[in-house]
Design an enzyme around this catalytic site. Structure first.
Site, PDB file in Angstrom:
ATOM      1  N   HIS A  69       0.953  -1.115  -0.070  1.00 32.18           N
ATOM      2  CA  HIS A  69       0.170   0.113  -0.067  1.00 32.18           C
ATOM      3  C   HIS A  69       1.107   1.210  -0.106  1.00 32.18           C
ATOM      4  O   HIS A  69       1.164   1.810   0.979  1.00 32.18           O
ATOM      5  CB  HIS A  69      -0.772  -0.122   1.097  1.00 32.18           C
ATOM      6  CG  HIS A  69      -1.966  -1.170   1.211  1.00 32.18           C
ATOM      7  ND1 HIS A  69      -1.657  -2.408   1.576  1.00 32.18           N
ATOM      8  CD2 HIS A  69      -3.309  -1.052   1.017  1.00 32.18           C
ATOM      9  CE1 HIS A  69      -2.837  -3.010   1.319  1.00 32.18           C
ATOM     10  NE2 HIS A  69      -3.849  -2.295   0.999  1.00 32.18           N
ATOM     11  N   HIS A  82      -4.057   3.209  -4.009  1.00 27.96           N
ATOM     12  CA  HIS A  82      -4.041   2.855  -2.375  1.00 27.96           C
ATOM     13  C   HIS A  82      -3.225   1.583  -2.435  1.00 27.96           C
ATOM     14  O   HIS A  82      -2.392   1.255  -1.380  1.00 27.96           O
ATOM     15  CB  HIS A  82      -5.594   2.667  -2.207  1.00 27.96           C
ATOM     16  CG  HIS A  82      -5.830   1.951  -1.034  1.00 27.96           C
ATOM     17  ND1 HIS A  82      -5.404   2.505   0.260  1.00 27.96           N
ATOM     18  CD2 HIS A  82      -6.184   0.728  -0.692  1.00 27.96           C
ATOM     19  CE1 HIS A  82      -5.840   1.445   1.291  1.00 27.96           C
ATOM     20  NE2 HIS A  82      -6.245   0.453   0.759  1.00 27.96           N
ATOM     21  N   GLU A 101     -21.377   0.144  22.758  1.00 29.69           N
ATOM     22  CA  GLU A 101     -20.465  -1.217  23.093  1.00 29.69           C
ATOM     23  C   GLU A 101     -19.039  -1.445  22.196  1.00 29.69           C
ATOM     24  O   GLU A 101     -18.087  -1.788  22.891  1.00 29.69           O
ATOM     25  CB  GLU A 101     -21.393  -2.375  22.936  1.00 29.69           C
ATOM     26  CG  GLU A 101     -22.755  -2.297  23.564  1.00 29.69           C
ATOM     27  CD  GLU A 101     -24.034  -1.696  23.211  1.00 29.69           C
ATOM     28  OE1 GLU A 101     -24.969  -1.609  23.694  1.00 29.69           O
ATOM     29  OE2 GLU A 101     -23.672  -1.118  21.882  1.00 29.69           O
ATOM     30  N   HIS A 137     -32.301 -10.601  22.165  1.00 31.64           N
ATOM     31  CA  HIS A 137     -31.492 -10.555  23.293  1.00 31.64           C
ATOM     32  C   HIS A 137     -31.236 -11.908  23.863  1.00 31.64           C
ATOM     33  O   HIS A 137     -30.467 -12.181  25.012  1.00 31.64           O
ATOM     34  CB  HIS A 137     -32.278  -9.940  24.367  1.00 31.64           C
ATOM     35  CG  HIS A 137     -32.338  -8.725  24.252  1.00 31.64           C
ATOM     36  ND1 HIS A 137     -32.788  -7.740  22.798  1.00 31.64           N
ATOM     37  CD2 HIS A 137     -31.824  -7.383  25.069  1.00 31.64           C
ATOM     38  CE1 HIS A 137     -32.649  -6.508  22.933  1.00 31.64           C
ATOM     39  NE2 HIS A 137     -32.167  -6.288  24.233  1.00 31.64           N
TER      40      HIS A 137
END
Length: 726
Positions: free
Chosen positions: A58, A294, A447, A511
């Protein structure tokens, strides 16, 4: 041939002429001296050669970011190449980790001993001893964190800033600034699109982490093409709205001096700083500004042409002149001076503040308080108790006494029981609700960032912190990429999950994490531990705290569990599995109980013995990975499979993985699960009742007696198979 650069035109031999001029100023439009210009060109060609060598890598981003690197490593950062773990160093994180040659080349040029030119040339080679993997990895000198998946690095950098803020607030005195290192983080367009990056940015702005500077390589290119394919937002306005100081650098591919000015000014801000540096990906190459720059080598002709334009010989590769070497030559000595000054400061600090000084020295050694295990309770309420509550009973006295713990939750304090009496929130002092010396972190509903930020906290200095995260087990699916990254880096992060089974109740299949345990049990270097009662929960915490080079998940219940002491043993948890109840002289069957369903396994074993005269052993199996670490003899002693004793595991998860330890599983049918019911009713609905399971196991035992070949086939006794043959 000619190459356009900024507002000026340069011929192919100009560089050599300019290099002789030393520190003489170039045109103001370029923003760099003639020697700096030579360094930039040398750096870009070095990157091009490294990729062209094995025709991969890269190059584009690293080449476009060259001026940023010169500004950072030469003029701005405080670090010590010959003492890379110097604790009060500035820390650099390359969040756009695919541009790793940017970091590797500067590590080499600035004098990190391990990063020799020979090692630098190992990039994309077949060498197994290479120090130049395709993304930076934490175990190598000068690399603070492993950055692979985009967005992780910027969240790690926020964690490093949190750690530094907490240490400074804890140990610094008006006459002794023991902790003053700054966090610098490079990001690209992709890091700013990833959700984890945006979560971390919002959190850092709220926390006013003004010891953090994020540098944006704004080349407006991603793999698919221009960023405008997917993004048309005003990034600077978004960052300001998130509480960041913003600085814009228009000519970031050459303007070293304005970049230096911006980076130094960020140290004076009362907010985290975002420096938007406009660059050109692959600048100087035939594919400059194109997505092609890239992730592919430029090709021999293009690299040769770049060398001609820059005044280098096309047939020479990996050229680093004496002038360039001299440019960086003072940095190791400068770093050692910083180290010596800090060590003298530490001596004075210990003399002036003996107790705090000794605490700091112990933290530098990663030492936990002596006899920390005595803080873990040995007595628990003699009544059914949710293991999430047991978990709080264990952690709270530990976290209160041990300053290493930085405990956080994703907006679930009432559910996770991680807050201890007298805890102080980690907050900027201006908010008047806490302090930076506080050790309880409210992450909000973030989270993924919570786990990634905790990785940064753990990475700050070995053993300095033990970060703890907490949420519902299902939501650790959101956090999974960061949990994995922490485990891969051997970082000690303890994740505390609650509501870990169908017994969590009415919230339904969204859940009910019946498949998630299989992921975490398979994840490298992660301890997934399901304790069955308070005693095993104490054992789980003891294991997780002792595992200084592993991440852990302690998986607990929302619903109350019978307490099984004295059958359960905390020392048994450390072995992964142990015999809860033996029968002699021989057994007909082994029942394996796991976590929240351990008491159910005991009840089933009792029913089988009382109603069917079967001799049943019971094994508690809280952690597969710990069990795999035991000797072969111990594992055989626990399971007795060589002796021909069939084993049946009871767990309302997908059965994946249990075929290694059992002949059959009473488990969940993954195509027919999910029901919004109160916990006890949910267990009943899915067939996890003592009498029903006992009947299914009896039928199974009858079948294997008539056909022993069935023992060679792993049998799933799911609810769907209740009335069918196995």
């Amino acid at each position: 041939m000619k190459q356009e650069r900024g507002d000026e035109i340069y011929g192919q031999n100009v560089v050599r002429e300019l290099a002789k001029e030393g520190e003489k100023k170039d045109s103001v439009a370029t923003g760099c001296t003639l020697k700096e210009d030579l360094v930039l060109k040398t750096f870009r060609l070095l990157v091009a050669d490294l990729c062209q060598q094995f025709k991969g890598g890269h190059p584009g981003g690293a080449i476009g970011m060259a001026a940023i690197g010169v500004a950072l490593w030469k003029y701005v950062m405080d670090y010590a190449p010959h003492t890379p773990d110097f604790v009060d160093r500035d820390r650099f994180v390359l969040s756009n980790g695919h541009t790793c040659l940017f970091q590797y080349c500067f590590l080499h040029l600035t004098g990190y001993k391990a990063m020799t030119l020979d090692q630098l040339k190992s990039y994309h080679s077949h060498r197994v001893d290479a120090l130049c993997p395709g993304h930076p990895e934490i175990e190598h000198q000068g690399i603070e964190v492993t950055t692979g998946p985009l967005g992780q690095g910027i969240a790690n950098a926020v964690g490093l800033a949190v750690a530094s803020k907490n240490l400074a607030a804890t140990f610094n005195k008006p006459d002794f600034d023991m902790i003053r290192g700054r966090i610098w983080c490079m990001v690209g367009d992709a890091c700013l699109q990833e959700g984890v990056g945006l979560e971390a940015i919002s959190f850092a702005g709220h926390m006013r982490l003004n010891n953090l500077t994020v540098i944006y390589d704004n080349n407006q290119v991603t793999c698919d093409g221009l960023v405008s394919l997917t993004n048309t937002e005003d990034v600077n306005m978004k960052m300001r709205a998130c509480g960041w100081n913003v600085i814009d650098i228009p000519n970031g591919f050459f303007d070293v001096h304005n970049i230096v000015k911006a980076l130094k000014s960020s140290k004076e801000s009362d907010k985290p700083t975002f420096v938007n540096v406009h660059t050109i990906i692959g600048v100087g190459s035939a594919v400059a500004g194109d997505a092609v720059a890239h992730g592919a080598a430029f090709g021999a002709d293009d690299v040769s042409n770049m060398k001609k334009v820059y005044g280098f010989l096309p047939e020479e590769s990996f050229v680093i002149s004496d002038e360039v070497r001299e440019f960086f030559s003072d940095l190791p000595a400068r770093g050692e001076t910083l180290v010596q000054q800090w060590e003298e400061r530490l001596k004075g600090y210990v003399h002036a503040y003996p107790e705090m000084g000794n605490d700091l020295k112990a933290r530098l050694q990663g030492e936990l308080p002596e006899k920390w295990e005595t803080l873990i309770p040995h007595e628990f309420p003699n009544k059914p108790t949710a293991s999430r509550a047991s978990s709080g009973m264990v952690l709270n006295p530990l976290a209160k006494a041990c300053k290493q713990f930085l405990v956080g939750t994703a907006d679930l304090s009432p559910s996770v029981n991680m807050a201890w009496q007298g805890k102080v929130d980690f907050e900027p002092p201006e908010l008047e609700t806490g302090s930076y010396h506080g050790r309880y972190i409210h992450y909000g509903v973030r989270e993924h960032a919570m786990a990634a930020i905790s990785n940064g906290i753990a990475a700050y200095h070995p053993g300095m912190f033990i970060p703890v995260t907490s949420s519902f087990f299902m939501f650790y699916l959101y956090a999974a990429p960061a949990v994995r990254m922490g485990a891969l880096q051997h970082l000690q992060v303890i994740h505390v999950a609650t509501h870990d089974t169908i017994g969590m109740g009415e919230d339904g299949p969204t859940h009910q994490p019946i498949e998630l345990a299989a992921l975490y049990r398979a994840m490298p270097n992660l301890l997934y531990i399901r304790p069955g009662d308070s005693e095993e929960t104490a054992g789980a915490w003891s294991v997780a705290i002792s595992a200084r080079h592993s991440s852990s998940i302690i998986s607990t219940s929302r619903h109350t569990l019978p307490q099984l002491m004295p059958l359960t043993r905390r020392d048994g948890v450390s072995k992964g599995a142990y015999v809860l109840r033996q029968c002699s002289p021989t057994a007909d069957l082994t029942i394996i109980g796991v976590g929240s369903e351990l008491s159910l396994a005991v009840n089933v074993a009792d029913a089988l013995e009382n109603q069917s005269a079967l001799k049943v052993r019971i094994v508690s199996f809280p952690c597969q990975r710990l069990f795999e670490a035991q000797t072969v003899d111990y594992r055989e002693e626990v399971l007795q499979r060589r002796a021909g004793v069939p084993a049946v595991v009871i767990e309302p998860y997908a059965a994946n993985g249990w075929e290694r330890y059992a002949n059959a599983a009473v488990c969940m049918n993954t195509s027919r699960f999910g029901q919004s019911l109160p916990g006890p009713t949910a267990y009943k609905f899915f067939g996890f009742e003592t009498a029903l399971i006992a009947r299914r196991i009896r039928e199974y035992m009858t079948k294997i007696r008539s056909d022993s070949g069935l023992l060679k086939e792993f049998t799933e006794m799911t609810h769907a198979s209740l009335d069918h043959t196995y």
